[in-house]
Design a protein around this motif. Sequence first.
Motif, short mmCIF file in Angstrom:
data_model
loop_
_atom_site.label_atom_id
_atom_site.label_comp_id
_atom_site.label_asym_id
_atom_site.label_seq_id
_atom_site.Cartn_x
_atom_site.Cartn_y
_atom_site.Cartn_z
N ARG A 139 -1.85 87.13 -23.35
CA ARG A 139 -0.47 87.55 -23.65
C ARG A 139 -0.45 88.63 -24.72
NH1 ARG A 139 3.51 83.28 -26.23
NH2 ARG A 139 5.12 84.69 -26.92
N LYS A 140 0.34 89.69 -24.47
CA LYS A 140 0.35 90.85 -25.36
C LYS A 140 1.64 91.01 -26.17
CE LYS A 140 -2.70 93.39 -22.30
NZ LYS A 140 -2.81 94.51 -21.35
N GLY A 141 2.54 90.06 -26.09
CA GLY A 141 3.81 90.19 -26.81
C GLY A 141 4.73 89.05 -26.44
N PRO A 142 6.03 89.26 -26.53
CA PRO A 142 6.95 88.19 -26.13
C PRO A 142 6.81 87.85 -24.65
CG PRO A 142 8.17 90.22 -26.63
CD PRO A 142 6.74 90.45 -27.01
N TYR A 143 6.36 88.83 -23.86
CA TYR A 143 6.07 88.61 -22.44
C TYR A 143 4.58 88.82 -22.24
CZ TYR A 143 11.10 88.82 -22.03
OH TYR A 143 12.44 88.58 -22.19
N GLY A 146 3.55 92.40 -22.61
CA GLY A 146 4.02 93.08 -23.81
C GLY A 146 5.49 92.86 -24.07
N GLU A 147 6.22 93.94 -24.22
CA GLU A 147 7.63 93.87 -24.61
C GLU A 147 8.59 93.66 -23.44
OE1 GLU A 147 8.71 93.79 -27.80
OE2 GLU A 147 6.57 93.78 -28.30
N GLU A 148 8.14 93.92 -22.22
CA GLU A 148 9.02 93.85 -21.04
C GLU A 148 8.57 92.75 -20.08
OE1 GLU A 148 11.74 95.77 -20.78
OE2 GLU A 148 11.25 96.81 -22.66
N ASP A 153 5.32 87.11 -15.43
CA ASP A 153 6.18 86.21 -16.22
C ASP A 153 7.02 85.33 -15.31
OD1 ASP A 153 5.72 87.13 -19.06
OD2 ASP A 153 6.37 89.02 -18.18
N TYR A 178 7.23 80.17 -25.21
CA TYR A 178 7.22 81.29 -24.25
C TYR A 178 8.17 81.00 -23.09
CZ TYR A 178 5.60 83.85 -20.15
OH TYR A 178 5.55 84.59 -18.99
N HIS A 181 11.74 81.22 -23.98
CA HIS A 181 12.12 82.64 -24.10
C HIS A 181 12.41 83.24 -22.72
CE1 HIS A 181 12.19 86.74 -25.58
NE2 HIS A 181 11.20 87.06 -24.76
N THR A 182 11.52 83.01 -21.74
CA THR A 182 11.72 83.61 -20.42
C THR A 182 12.92 82.99 -19.70
OG1 THR A 182 10.10 82.09 -19.43
CG2 THR A 182 9.30 84.28 -20.12
#
Length: 196
Positions: A139-143, A146-148, A153, A178, A181-182
Amino acid sequence: MYEVIGSPTSRAIRVLWMLEELGQPYKLHPEQPQTELVKSHNPSGKIPILIEGAEKITDSTAILTYLADKHGALTAPKGTVARAHQDSLTQQILDEVEAGLWTASRHNFILPEARRVPEIKETLIWEYNRGINNVMARRKGPYLMGEEITIPDIILTHCATWARFEGFSTDNAELVPYIKHTRARAAFQRLLPKKG
């Protein structure tokens, strides 16, 4: 307008979520696998099925990829290294996370009773946790990318929800926040049943 054949409690939820994210109109035909309507569009009897005009597309991941590419959203551009990493992550989720869930479901209620092996579940939970840990490590960020939000996801969120239904637990500390968030995304929230 797109048409989607499949139950919202199945992998069809992935397609519905994608269409909501894209803001595309669609008509849902809520069907279970193996019904006459499903078999008339997909001889295997499997769902989901996306209908666009005279075309019929099967397999949730193929449908997600088609829609993302067509509408230029929720995906890295074709032919880029980012897309290769995204596709790699998607395949890893299907192989290391979803495959065990599908096996658990088959041994829980799909296969003929004489063919079920309930004892396999313990091993499948172990494999699921190993797969979740491997995916979340990328995982590279909130998703995941990354950011998108992207295709992986949607698939991983559905798999984590499916895992809870199957009684799979995880000790991965990152997974629950996570998933919260999604699932908090407006497009996903529109798919949830309205409470009276």
